[in-house]
Design a protein around this motif. Structure first.
Motif, PDB file in Angstrom:
ATOM      1  N   CYS A 344       0.849  -1.188   0.000  1.00  0.00           N
ATOM      2  CA  CYS A 344       0.000   0.000   0.000  1.00  0.00           C
ATOM      3  C   CYS A 344       0.891   1.247   0.000  1.00  0.00           C
ATOM      4  CB  CYS A 344      -0.935   0.017   1.210  1.00  0.00           C
ATOM      5  SG  CYS A 344      -0.091   0.289   2.791  1.00  0.00           S
ATOM      6  N   LEU A 345       0.271   2.389  -0.241  1.00  0.00           N
ATOM      7  CA  LEU A 345       0.979   3.665  -0.287  1.00  0.00           C
ATOM      8  C   LEU A 345       0.358   4.621   0.720  1.00  0.00           C
ATOM      9  CD1 LEU A 345       3.060   5.535  -1.866  1.00  0.00           C
ATOM     10  CD2 LEU A 345       1.078   6.291  -3.188  1.00  0.00           C
ATOM     11  N   ALA A 346       1.193   5.236   1.561  1.00  0.00           N
ATOM     12  CA  ALA A 346       0.734   6.273   2.489  1.00  0.00           C
ATOM     13  C   ALA A 346       0.765   7.604   1.746  1.00  0.00           C
ATOM     14  CB  ALA A 346       1.632   6.322   3.722  1.00  0.00           C
ATOM     15  N   PHE A 347      -0.420   8.111   1.376  1.00  0.00           N
ATOM     16  CA  PHE A 347      -0.445   9.301   0.536  1.00  0.00           C
ATOM     17  C   PHE A 347      -0.785  10.582   1.286  1.00  0.00           C
ATOM     18  CE2 PHE A 347      -4.763   7.669   0.449  1.00  0.00           C
ATOM     19  CZ  PHE A 347      -5.569   8.791   0.450  1.00  0.00           C
ATOM     20  N   LYS A 348      -1.202  10.466   2.547  1.00  0.00           N
ATOM     21  CA  LYS A 348      -1.567  11.678   3.288  1.00  0.00           C
ATOM     22  C   LYS A 348      -1.429  11.419   4.780  1.00  0.00           C
ATOM     23  CE  LYS A 348      -5.638  14.650   4.122  1.00  0.00           C
ATOM     24  NZ  LYS A 348      -5.021  15.977   4.109  1.00  0.00           N
ATOM     25  N   LEU A 349      -0.853  12.401   5.484  1.00  0.00           N
ATOM     26  CA  LEU A 349      -0.730  12.344   6.938  1.00  0.00           C
ATOM     27  C   LEU A 349      -1.553  13.477   7.540  1.00  0.00           C
ATOM     28  CD1 LEU A 349       3.149  11.913   7.248  1.00  0.00           C
ATOM     29  CD2 LEU A 349       1.445  10.144   6.876  1.00  0.00           C
ATOM     30  N   GLU A 350      -2.135  13.207   8.702  1.00  0.00           N
ATOM     31  CA  GLU A 350      -2.968  14.221   9.331  1.00  0.00           C
ATOM     32  C   GLU A 350      -2.997  13.968  10.831  1.00  0.00           C
ATOM     33  OE1 GLU A 350      -7.621  14.763   9.126  1.00  0.00           O
ATOM     34  OE2 GLU A 350      -6.729  15.316   7.198  1.00  0.00           O
ATOM     35  N   ALA A 351      -2.885  15.024  11.620  1.00  0.00           N
ATOM     36  CA  ALA A 351      -2.961  14.884  13.073  1.00  0.00           C
ATOM     37  C   ALA A 351      -4.423  14.813  13.482  1.00  0.00           C
ATOM     38  CB  ALA A 351      -2.271  16.048  13.763  1.00  0.00           C
ATOM     39  N   GLY A 352      -4.828  13.707  14.096  1.00  0.00           N
ATOM     40  CA  GLY A 352      -6.210  13.538  14.544  1.00  0.00           C
ATOM     41  C   GLY A 352      -6.318  13.647  16.045  1.00  0.00           C
ATOM     42  N   ARG A 353      -7.534  13.430  16.521  1.00  0.00           N
ATOM     43  CA  ARG A 353      -7.757  13.524  17.976  1.00  0.00           C
ATOM     44  C   ARG A 353      -7.060  12.400  18.725  1.00  0.00           C
ATOM     45  NH1 ARG A 353     -14.166  13.765  17.485  1.00  0.00           N
ATOM     46  NH2 ARG A 353     -13.564  12.440  15.741  1.00  0.00           N
ATOM     47  N   PHE A 354      -6.782  11.286  18.024  1.00  0.00           N
ATOM     48  CA  PHE A 354      -6.187  10.134  18.700  1.00  0.00           C
ATOM     49  C   PHE A 354      -4.775   9.853  18.194  1.00  0.00           C
ATOM     50  CE2 PHE A 354     -10.800   9.510  18.311  1.00  0.00           C
ATOM     51  CZ  PHE A 354     -11.151   9.531  19.663  1.00  0.00           C
ATOM     52  N   GLY A 355      -4.110  10.871  17.674  1.00  0.00           N
ATOM     53  CA  GLY A 355      -2.760  10.699  17.154  1.00  0.00           C
ATOM     54  C   GLY A 355      -2.725  10.884  15.653  1.00  0.00           C
ATOM     55  N   GLN A 356      -1.581  10.577  15.060  1.00  0.00           N
ATOM     56  CA  GLN A 356      -1.422  10.772  13.618  1.00  0.00           C
ATOM     57  C   GLN A 356      -2.263   9.770  12.835  1.00  0.00           C
ATOM     58  OE1 GLN A 356       2.544  11.448  11.710  1.00  0.00           O
ATOM     59  NE2 GLN A 356       2.029   9.588  10.576  1.00  0.00           N
ATOM     60  N   VAL A 357      -3.035  10.291  11.899  1.00  0.00           N
ATOM     61  CA  VAL A 357      -3.827   9.454  11.003  1.00  0.00           C
ATOM     62  C   VAL A 357      -3.071   9.358   9.677  1.00  0.00           C
ATOM     63  CG1 VAL A 357      -6.046   9.134   9.867  1.00  0.00           C
ATOM     64  CG2 VAL A 357      -5.940  10.295  12.076  1.00  0.00           C
ATOM     65  N   THR A 358      -2.834   8.152   9.214  1.00  0.00           N
ATOM     66  CA  THR A 358      -2.158   7.928   7.936  1.00  0.00           C
ATOM     67  C   THR A 358      -3.154   7.328   6.951  1.00  0.00           C
ATOM     68  OG1 THR A 358      -0.074   7.504   9.101  1.00  0.00           O
ATOM     69  CG2 THR A 358      -0.204   6.819   6.805  1.00  0.00           C
ATOM     70  N   TYR A 359      -3.363   8.021   5.840  1.00  0.00           N
ATOM     71  CA  TYR A 359      -4.283   7.551   4.803  1.00  0.00           C
ATOM     72  C   TYR A 359      -3.526   6.595   3.873  1.00  0.00           C
ATOM     73  CZ  TYR A 359      -7.625  11.251   6.061  1.00  0.00           C
ATOM     74  OH  TYR A 359      -8.517  12.062   6.719  1.00  0.00           O
ATOM     75  N   LEU A 360      -4.106   5.426   3.640  1.00  0.00           N
ATOM     76  CA  LEU A 360      -3.473   4.397   2.821  1.00  0.00           C
ATOM     77  C   LEU A 360      -4.347   4.060   1.619  1.00  0.00           C
ATOM     78  CD1 LEU A 360      -2.396   1.829   5.590  1.00  0.00           C
ATOM     79  CD2 LEU A 360      -1.022   3.692   4.651  1.00  0.00           C
ATOM     80  N   ARG A 361      -3.709   3.862   0.471  1.00  0.00           N
ATOM     81  CA  ARG A 361      -4.395   3.255  -0.681  1.00  0.00           C
ATOM     82  C   ARG A 361      -3.773   1.877  -0.864  1.00  0.00           C
ATOM     83  NH1 ARG A 361      -6.520   3.458  -6.162  1.00  0.00           N
ATOM     84  NH2 ARG A 361      -6.554   1.231  -6.580  1.00  0.00           N
TER      85      ARG A 361
END
Length: 735
Positions: A344-361
């Protein structure tokens, strides 16, 4: 599965605003579909074309949300996909947001992207992982500057698209004019799939050209689609456009082309099959019509997404095995089974309420909650403790995800563009996304010293999330410098620091990312020798540095043209490293060097004293020789500026741009509005927003995007050189 669905209903039913129908719809979406029943699409367009409003309607008609809200949040709610407070205040999309819907048995993953050029990386990374897209165009504005940028990005990743001409209810809306612009400005084969029934305030519905049916959108929110016979006075127009559609398809599709030439009858199925084939091959763009704000034309667009855009199995995605210039390409298999290795590819990182959210395709294989992922770049192992699907700022826990899915995980230590596998021995990586270089820099500091810790946290977070947002500390000026894609880009981050971290900051005067470049070839011959007892240092390099052509003047290229053994191959990387280090600071103004090629042709080594440090030092000395004997000049970023203002202000706009050394490329007029496109140096664009507003009584607006680097004017170069010399002299006096 039954128990998990029961728990979901129990939790969600606590929210009194939800009814049982919406709960059952929500539960039904958790079921994984076969890959043929999946679409991954993006909504892309120029700023203010109605992308977020359209996405809000897509969510409503598919039952994903129970109420529709306006983009600017007049009801203090705002659009679902604009979850950030700043987005609702400004009425623009800043971050891309992901969601998923279900329409007629097909799961559609949707990413709503920003339209402003300053946030172009959000569009870039979305299109990198999507299989199809909807290109939204304003019926009044037509093809605008950012529309062209988005289409270039689609071409870069071979993303097929549908076009949706929005805002046909607005005064001056004209679908035929927009179609003509798509053909001339975007060089796309396209044709109308629908015709409007009425225009502007009289826009009542649309006509399906293929099926010769009129569609009316009734009910309080346009949720009921009523089919009817088309108006009698439009039958000739329908047949004319249907013939035009068939002729357009015959130019790009052999099957329908043969039927057309042989004058055989062409059925509805023939046309639909030809549209799908040519759309998937990016040879044809079907054009749909509507008004998202007035709830017209959205359901047929959903049907078109299902019918004409590809599922993940119809798109070729490749992973790369090995390193170097020619790694092995391996075609990914998106079939939903466990036999293929996961990647898979991590294409976007974002700080969420429960820590870093990593978006995967996910491109191949299956991922289970609790499994371990390995970062293909760093080799680090991470456990997937929580696996979710995103719905804007909300999330739904899932236990597994398959090829073709877009999902998110928590706690992955990675960078945007990293690849992940479940087999640590599998050395596969996906092609990373294209990241443009920043074009503007500003100094930044917190207003209060007590906020330094939060300021540092914010800078680190934003730098990690956004690959176009850079930070470095300038040792000469002793300032923290942030770089980005434009003034708005950096201003938004400054406001986010104040809102999200309670840290007000002060932004300094913008600094343009100038570059330094050679004018002509310059040879070098440098021998580095150092002896101080024991083993010494010895390394010689011979070759030349030369300027690259204008289309490559943002690159720095190292070429090893040596033959024989005068320089052992193990020292070549050290020479390249030394050369690239010297490119960080040019001789004229201290800006980075670009647009040059370092050609190594020969050299010398010593059997004992040669090492990596020696050859790195030799490369430093060689570049210093070129600094001294070469002829250098300064490059500056040139922006493509599009100004829209009332026709009576056209003369003053051209005068303003000319004063800023702008070169007008084109001028046009649309319903008493003048559109002026020009190329202007970025260094001259600061403060233009205020000047334009005052000169047009607040009616004018402009957009700009990076075009290219070009040699700066002589007076600008002299001024920059003098400023740099003054800074150097003052530093010497201090020391």
């Amino acid at each position: 599965m039954i128990w998990r669905n029961f728990k979901a209903i129990t939790v969600l039913k606590r929210n009194k605003s939800l009814n049982w129908v919406s709960l059952l719809r929500h539960v039904s979406k958790t079921v994984h579909k076969p890959v043929e029943k999946i679409r991954n699409i993006g909504i892309s367009a120029h700023i203010d074309s109605g992308k977020t409003t359209l996405t809000e309607r897509l969510l409503y008609y598919t039952g994903r949300i129970d109420e529709m809200h306006e983009v600017r949040g007049k009801d203090r709610v705002g659009a679902k996909m604009d979850s950030m407070e700043l987005e609702r205040l400004r009425g623009i999309t800043i971050q891309s947001a992901a969601t998923y819907v279900q329409w007629k048995g097909v799961n559609i993953n949707i990413i709503d992207t920003p339209g402003h050029v300053d946030f172009t990386v959000e569009v870039e990374r979305a299109l990198r992982v999507l299989d199809g897209a909807v290109l939204v165009l304003c019926a009044v504005g037509g093809v605008q500057s950012q529309t062209m940028t988005v289409v270039r990005q689609m071409s870069r990743y071979n993303v097929p698209c549908l076009a949706f001409i929005n805002k046909l209810d607005r005064m001056g809306g004209n679908a035929n004019r927009v179609v003509s612009q798509i053909r001339t400005k975007l060089n796309k084969h396209c044709a109308l799939m629908q015709l409007p029934i009425g225009l502007e305030s009289d826009f009542r519905g649309i006509i399906d050209i293929i099926n010769r049916k009129a569609l009316y959108f009734e009910g309080e929110r346009g949720e009921t689609v009523r089919e009817d016979e088309p108006p009698v006075d439009m039958k000739n127009e329908i047949e004319s456009h249907r013939q035009e559609l068939i002729e357009s398809l015959s130019n790009v599709d052999d099957t329908i082309g043969e039927l057309f030439l042989e004058e055989k009858p062409i059925s509805v199925e023939d046309i639909e099959s030809a549209v799908r084939r040519s759309c998937l091959q990016r040879k044809f763009t079907p054009v749909y019509l509507g008004s998202a704000l007035k709830n017209k034309g959205v359901q047929p667009l959903l049907d078109a997404i299902n019918t004409y855009l590809p599922n993940p199995s119809e798109v070729e995605n490749y992973a790369f095995k090995g390193e170097g210039e020619n790694p092995e390409k391996i075609l990914m298999d998106p079939a939903r089974n466990d036999s293929k290795p996961f990647i898979c590819l991590a294409f976007k990182l974002e700080a969420g309420r429960f820590g870093q959210v990593t978006y995967l395709r996910i491109y191949q294989g299956k991922l289970n909650k609790g499994e371990y992922l390995y970062n293909a770049r760093t080799g680090k192992r991470h456990k997937v403790n929580r696996l979710v699907r995103m719905h804007s700022d909300e999330m739904e826990d899932i236990d597994e995800a398959y090829a073709g899915d877009i999902c998110s995980v928590f706690g992955l230590d990675c960078a945007s563009g990293d690849s992940f596998v479940t087999d640590k021995n599998l050395k596969l990586t996906m092609e990373p996304m294209y990241v443009p270089d920043p074009v503007i820099s500003m100094s930044i500091k917190p207003k209060e010293k007590k906020d330094l810790e939060n300021f540092s946290k914010a800078i680190n977070r934003f730098s990690k999330e956004d690959p176009t947002f850079h930070m470095h500390f300038d040792t000469e000026s002793r300032e923290t410098i942030v770089s980005g894609m434009g003034e708005l880009h950096l201003e938004i981050y400054a406001q986010r620091m104040e809102r999200e971290y309670k840290t007000p900051v002060v932004l300094g005067k913008p600094k343009v990312a100038f570059r330094e470049c050679l004018v002509a070839d310059c040879e070098f011959d440098y021998l580095h020798k150092k002896q101080s007892g024991g083993s010494g240092q010895f390394g010689g390099v011979i070759g030349k540095m030369r300027p690259l052509p204008p289309e490559k003047n943002t690159q720095v290229i190292f070429t090893d043209a040596t033959t024989g053994t005068n320089i052992p191959k193990q020292f070549i990387p050290s020479i390249e490293k030394g050369f690239r280090q010297m490119c960080d600071k040019g001789p004229l103004t201290g800006h980075k060097i670009s647009g040059v090629q370092f050609v190594l042709t020969d050299g010398a080594h010593h059997i004992v004293d040669s090492n990596e440090i020696a050859f790195m030092s030799a490369a430093w000395g060689a570049v210093k020789q070129v600094f001294e004997y070469g002829h250098w000049h300064i490059l500056e970023p040139i922006m493509l500026v599009e100004v829209i203002a009332p026709t009576e202000n056209q003369g003053s706009i051209i005068t303003q741009l000319s004063k800023r050394s702008g070169v007008v490329i084109s001028m046009s007029s649309i319903d008493n509005w003048a559109v002026v496109t020009a190329e202007v140096p970025l260094n001259n664009m600061f403060g233009y927003s205020s000047e334009l507003r005052s000169g047009t009584q607040g009616k004018g607006e402009f957009t700009m995007e990076y075009s290219r680097y070009s040699p700066a004017a002589v007076d600008v170069q002299q001024e920059l050189i003098q400023q740099y010399q003054d800074v150097v002299q003052s530093e010497r006096k201090k020391n």
